[in-house]
Design an enzyme around this catalytic site. Structure first.
Site, PDB file in Angstrom:
ATOM      1  CG  MET A 235      -0.524   0.423   2.557  1.00 43.30           C
ATOM      2  SD  MET A 235      -1.701   0.674   4.003  1.00 43.30           S
ATOM      3  CE  MET A 235      -2.221   2.345   3.162  1.00 43.30           C
ATOM      4  CG  ASN A 236       1.542   3.927  -2.985  1.00 47.93           C
ATOM      5  OD1 ASN A 236       1.429   2.817  -3.377  1.00 47.93           O
ATOM      6  ND2 ASN A 236       1.533   4.917  -3.698  1.00 47.93           N
ATOM      7  CG  ASP A 237       0.287   8.102  -2.925  1.00 51.80           C
ATOM      8  OD1 ASP A 237       1.381   7.887  -2.333  1.00 51.80           O
ATOM      9  OD2 ASP A 237       0.447   8.746  -3.899  1.00 51.80           O
TER      10      ASP A 237
ATOM     11  CD  GLN B 149      -2.453   4.520  -5.921  1.00 53.45           C
ATOM     12  OE1 GLN B 149      -1.668   4.729  -6.989  1.00 53.45           O
ATOM     13  NE2 GLN B 149      -3.830   4.589  -6.194  1.00 53.45           N
TER      14      GLN B 149
ATOM     15  CB  SER C 294      -2.696   9.441  -5.801  1.00 51.38           C
ATOM     16  OG  SER C 294      -1.572   8.446  -5.404  1.00 51.38           O
TER      17      SER C 294
ATOM     18  NE  ARG D 151       2.730  11.449 -10.016  1.00 54.02           N
ATOM     19  CZ  ARG D 151       3.989  11.668 -10.810  1.00 54.02           C
ATOM     20  NH1 ARG D 151       3.987  11.638 -12.181  1.00 54.02           N
ATOM     21  NH2 ARG D 151       5.082  12.253 -10.368  1.00 54.02           N
ATOM     22  CG  ASP D 152      -0.904  12.680  -7.686  1.00 53.87           C
ATOM     23  OD1 ASP D 152      -1.071  11.240  -7.949  1.00 53.87           O
ATOM     24  OD2 ASP D 152       0.207  13.119  -7.567  1.00 53.87           O
TER      25      ASP D 152
ATOM     26  CD  GLU E  69       4.931  12.255  -6.663  1.00 53.00           C
ATOM     27  OE1 GLU E  69       4.886  11.370  -7.535  1.00 53.00           O
ATOM     28  OE2 GLU E  69       5.122  11.828  -5.607  1.00 53.00           O
TER      29      GLU E  69
END
Length: 427
Positions: free
Chosen positions: A21-23, A39, A81, A140-141, A190
């Site tokens: 897992m991340n963001d 994520q 994300s 992105r994001d 980001e």
């Protein structure tokens, strides 16, 4: 042994049962339930093809992992994300049934929209994946926000067109977007977040990046303006992708205007999982001698995890060491008088050093108030979160906890020190 019992698995920081897992993605509150998307590479211990994982909670503390919300086998584009909203007014016209639409935004080099009509469990793709916003350069994001003054929705998206910065777009229906303005800054990289925060009878807007660096300014419905020449930091540690703090977002639609944030902590891992979420904090805006600052405090719901407490009072440590009984999952609250001290160190798997003359904890400015410091630690096996002076200080570290010691240079007086043992969130 269950999946949550590994010796370094956090017991009150959320992590995925398995996989990477991340963001943090699109955290929202809806009808008594907090939804945390993130994520997720479910079949890998390293970054891989992204899904949106999903977990739910009724108290922001105990989390239950749910089936993935976005899956690349079903949902088009790069499922990277993004943010989300609860469309309580049905501005989108997507409502079909009793539940309000929950709309989330994702994608790279253009924004794709997905929506849920069953309370955030399953998502459909809007307009066959047509990009609703396409900034220049790499982008992105996306993060969507509501401005009650102009009564419009706004979207902020990171892109590198002409350098790091964000594109702002506006909409009345959450689906059709018009470019409004661009804000650039070298530090603004980001996962942007844009938050309307109260201060007394006024409101200000906070723009922060994945690193937690932020500026405070004003939003007039189309343009963000700030007179700050450089950013401050929400979390006063070295922050980067995979560090102890990165890519935080705030929950949308929370009752009473409360501003709750969670971030990604990427340094911890085990045999079947990698990465976890930070423990939730409440954000508040304060007018300090140094200007407006965002404070972070652990959510009060942490009290639900306390199983026992022990308090030490009126203890002086002079040029020596005080052993403190703790454990590996606990909360520490302390008031420490430093007027006769040179420095002190909390040893807890790493040395947290406070320099009295400099008024610094590690590299963060932390002045005493009437000669005293208010400290709060959250220790969760391999995670340490440090808070000071009601949230002015917020630091996150990855470490293996050892026995807790206070080492004094000069005369350190502990007015009170309470250790709350904390139980596991894994039911």
């Amino acid at each position: 042994m269950t999946d949550y019992d590994e010796e370094n698995r956090g017991q009150f920081h959320f992590s995925s049962r398995r996989g990477w897992m991340n963001d943090i993605n699109a955290p929202v509150y809806y009808r008594g339930v907090y939804h945390l998307y993130f994520q997720h590479a479910p079949n890998s211990l390293v970054w891989d093809t992204m899904h949106w994982g999903h977990a739910t909670s009724t108290d922001l503390v105990h989390w239950q992992q749910q089936p993935n919300a976005l899956d690349p086998a079903v949902h088009p584009g790069d499922l990277w994300s993004g943010g989300g909203v609860v469309d309580t007014a049905n501005a989108s016209g997507l409502k079909n049934g009793d539940d309000d639409p929950i709309i989330v935004y994702s994608g790279t080099n253009g924004v794709t929209v997905f929506y849920s009509l069953d309370g955030g469990t399953t998502f459909s793709t809007y307009a066959d994946g047509r990009k609703v916003v396409t900034p220049g350069g790499t982008s992105r994001d996306p993060k969507v926000f509501w401005d009650p003054v102009s009564e419009t929705w706004g979207m902020v998206v990171w892109s590198d067109e002409g350098g790091n910065g964000v594109d702002f777009s506006v909409s009345t229906n959450l689906l059709d977007w018009t470019f409004a303005t661009r804000f650039t800054a070298d530090w603004l990289f980001e996962c942007p977040n844009f938050i309307r925060m109260p201060l007394g009878d006024d409101h200000h807007w906070v723009l922060h990046a994945a690193s937690g660096k932020y500026v405070v300014g004003d939003w007039d419905g189309t343009t963000f303006r700030t007179d700050w020449t450089g950013p401050e930091r929400i979390n006063q540690t070295e922050t980067f992708a995979g560090a102890g703090y990165y890519a935080g977002l705030t929950f949308e639609n929370v009752p009473d205007g409360r501003i709750v944030s969670m971030a990604w902590q990427g340094e911890n891992k085990g045999s079947v999982w990698t990465g976890n979420a930070s423990f939730p904090v409440d954000f508040t805006l304060h007018d300090t001698p140094d200007g407006l600052r965002v404070f972070s405090t652990p959510i009060p719901e942490i009290a639900l995890l306390r199983t026992s407490s022990e308090t030490l009072e009126n203890r002086t440590v002079e040029d020596g060491t005080q052993q403190l009984a703790a454990g590996d999952t606990y909360e520490l609250e302390a008031t420490i008088d430093v007027r006769e001290a040179t420095r002190f160190t909390l040893r807890i798997g790493r040395d947290l050093v406070y320099d009295v003359a400099a008024g610094m904890l590690e590299d963060a400015k932390f002045p005493p108030v009437d000669g005293k410091l208010e400290l709060r630690l959250l220790v969760d096996r391999d995670q340490l979160d440090v808070f000071g002076n009601d949230g002015a200080i917020y630091q996150s570290y990855n470490l293996r906890p050892t026995e807790l010691e206070l080492v004094a240079e000069g005369r350190v007086h502990v007015d009170t020190l309470t250790v709350h043992q904390l139980g596991s969130i894994w039911r």
